[in-house]
Structure formats: C-alpha cells, structure tokens
Design an enzyme around this catalytic site. Structure first.
Site, PDB file in Angstrom:
ATOM      1  N   SER A  14       0.815  -1.097  -0.061  1.00 20.50           N
ATOM      2  CA  SER A  14       0.153   0.048   0.116  1.00 20.50           C
ATOM      3  C   SER A  14       1.117   1.516  -0.013  1.00 20.50           C
ATOM      4  O   SER A  14       0.431   2.384  -0.251  1.00 20.50           O
ATOM      5  CB  SER A  14      -1.137   0.128   1.154  1.00 20.50           C
ATOM      6  OG  SER A  14      -0.111  -0.182   2.363  1.00 20.50           O
ATOM      7  N   GLU A  62      -9.243  -9.550   3.423  1.00 16.99           N
ATOM      8  CA  GLU A  62      -9.513  -8.086   3.185  1.00 16.99           C
ATOM      9  C   GLU A  62     -10.885  -8.065   2.576  1.00 16.99           C
ATOM     10  O   GLU A  62     -11.064  -8.909   1.663  1.00 16.99           O
ATOM     11  CB  GLU A  62      -8.327  -7.517   2.310  1.00 16.99           C
ATOM     12  CG  GLU A  62      -8.662  -6.069   2.065  1.00 16.99           C
ATOM     13  CD  GLU A  62      -7.671  -5.239   1.326  1.00 16.99           C
ATOM     14  OE1 GLU A  62      -6.421  -5.702   1.385  1.00 16.99           O
ATOM     15  OE2 GLU A  62      -7.889  -4.084   1.051  1.00 16.99           O
TER      16      GLU A  62
HETATM   17  O1  KIV Z   1      -0.587  -3.431   1.408  1.00 11.00           O
HETATM   18  C1  KIV Z   1      -1.122  -3.298   2.599  1.00 11.00           C
HETATM   19  O2  KIV Z   1      -1.122  -2.258   3.354  1.00 11.00           O
HETATM   20  C2  KIV Z   1      -2.081  -4.234   3.032  1.00 11.00           C
HETATM   21  C3  KIV Z   1      -3.210  -4.105   4.034  1.00 11.00           C
HETATM   22  C4  KIV Z   1      -4.355  -3.360   3.192  1.00 11.00           C
HETATM   23  C5  KIV Z   1      -3.615  -5.280   4.556  1.00 11.00           C
HETATM   24  O3  KIV Z   1      -2.063  -5.277   2.302  1.00 11.00           O
END
Ligand code: KIV
Length: 273
Positions: free
Chosen positions: A59, A195
């Site tokens: 993310s 998720e």
């Molecule tokens: O990349 C990320 O932050 C994630 C979370 C949303 C679980 O995979």
C-alpha cells in the site's frame, strides 16, 4: 536502488511479539493488532505505542508514492522500506509484502524475493492469492520462510477485479475462500489475512483454520485487525475506505504547522535575532 547499509540493529527484547507469541494469542483468545508503516519515525512510534505487528504493505505505492494502485511497487522499494521499519521496531512482528511481479511466476522466484525481505529484517512475508499460491506457500514454508496468505480483496488483482471490490459475496465465492484458506494453512501459511469480505465468512474461516487470522474490512470475528497508517492518522489526502477508522486529522495538523513555520519566516519571527 541501493539498500540502506546495515547499521546497529536494536536488540530485540525478550517480550517481543514473535510468531509463536501470535499463535499462543490465538489459542488464548487474545486479540492482536497491526498497523502498516513504511519508515523509521512512524514504525518507532507504532512500536512504542505497543502495536503487536507492523506490515510494510505494498500500500506504500498509494500511501507514500501517490500511485493509483499498488502495482508499480518493486521488490527494491519493499527492501528499502523494510530495512527502515525493522530498525525502528524491535518489539513487534515485522511483516513485509511480496510486491506484484516478484513471486507469481514460480516458487523459486518467490523464494528469492522472500529471502531478500527476511534479510532486510522481516519476520514473515505476505503474499496475495488463493488456490494458485498453495504450491508456493508450501515451497517457502519448507525453506524457512514464514508466510501470511492474503485472500479476499487482493489489491494486486485490481485489474482482474475491475476495481477495489468486496469479495466472497456469493455462496460459491464464499465456499472458494473457505477452501483456499484451509488449503493455504495446510500448506504451511502461518497466518491468513482477509480483506473486504463479509464478517460472518471471516469469522467462519477464523474458526476453521488453526493459524491466526487478520482482518481488514472483514468484521470483528478475526483474531487480529489491521489498518493502513495513513487512514488511521488522517494523512491520506484521498478517500479512506468505508471500513477504516480515522483517529486524527493529521493532514490539517501538519498543514497548519508548516504554514505556521512559513509565516514566522515571512514576518521575521524565525529565526530569532
Ligand atoms: O498493503 C497493505 O497495506 C495491505 C493491507 C491493506 C492489509 O495489504
């Protein structure tokens, strides 16, 4: 990109949140909590705040790099950020994402990428995908790489899903997710992250697998919860997913502080004579 040269790493305290402690927490019914972090200062604050785990999530492609999705994040980016976070957070579990394109081709590719994240300081790697990843999870688990399997809304499949959409809504899709979670755990996954799936489905999977489950947008029935740091602190600037909760208007506070500094310079109040 060059990795940061290893410097003195903080000693890990005896009460650190090892994988075994996470497994014990599931057995005892103790809820655990993770947050994402991508750099030293925020990882240090999260560790000091007593968080149980930090995810260096891909993310970062959106929260830090300003991208539309996570697809452009490279393995070098992940190594760079994992080193910073691992150095800052000696107590909590450090989980790092295998980014898009770094593990899907075959188990050997996944092993090489995962090993570089463990060398950067991760305790466990997370990879996205269901049944297609069972062989890879088994391969990594047999070769000293702890794995968290990420199912449900897997953002690396955003093109295939046609957007960031809730998963597991039909009976068939829900049954597939249950089968996938069980197969991944039996192949050796040490954790399962779910998720954006219906809460009863996530609770059912939590009962059916022996390993700790982590939820985000999956209701309150999982063993642990995770949110993205920038959503929690109100630093996102973009849209916050409906399932997240924001605990601070961080963007307004930071904007005001920088504006205050700029104003002080302009009116000659800083620096002092
Ligand atoms: O990349 C990320 O932050 C994630 C979370 C949303 C679980 O995979």
């Amino acid at each position: 990109m060059d990795a940061i040269a290893p410097r003195a790493e903080p000693a890990r305290p005896p009460d650190r949140k090892s994988l075994t402690s996470w497994e014990n927490a599931k057995r005892n019914g103790t809820r655990r909590v993770l947050i994402t972090a991508y750099d030293y200062p925020f990882a240090k604050l999260a560790d000091e705040a007593g968080i149980d785990g930090i995810l260096i999530g891909d993310s970062l492609g959106m929260a830090v790099q300003g991208g539309r999705d996570t697809l452009r994040v490279s393995l070098d980016h992940m190594i760079y950020h994992t080193e910073m976070v691992a150095r800052a957070a000696p107590t909590c579990l450090i989980m790092a994402d295998l980014p898009f394109g770094s593990f899907e081709a075959n188990p050997a590719q996944a092993f090489a990428s995962a090993a570089s994240l463990l060398k950067a300081g991760a305790d466990i790697v997370k990879l996205e995908g269901g049944a297609a990843m069972v062989e890879t999870v088994g391969f990594l688990s047999a070769r000293a790489i702890p794995v968290c399997a990420h199912i449900g809304l897997t953002p690396q499949h955003v093109r295939q899903f046609g957007g960031f959409k809730k998963q597991g809504k039909t009976d068939d899709a829900a049954a597939r997710l249950i089968t996938d979670a069980i197969a991944l755990a039996e192949a050796g996954a040490r954790m399962v992250l779910m998720e954006a799936i219906p809460a009863p489905l996530a609770a059912e999977i939590t009962k059916r697998v022996a390993v700790p489950t982590i939820g985000i947008g999956a209701g309150g029935g999982t063993d642990a919860q995770i949110l993205v740091l920038h959503d929690v602190l109100g630093l996102g600037g973009g849209t916050v997913p409906g399932f997240a909760r924001t605990y601070l208007d961080g963007a307004a506070l930071v904007r005001a502080a920088i504006g205050h500094y700029a104003e002080d310079v302009r009116i000659r109040a800083f620096p002092p004579d």
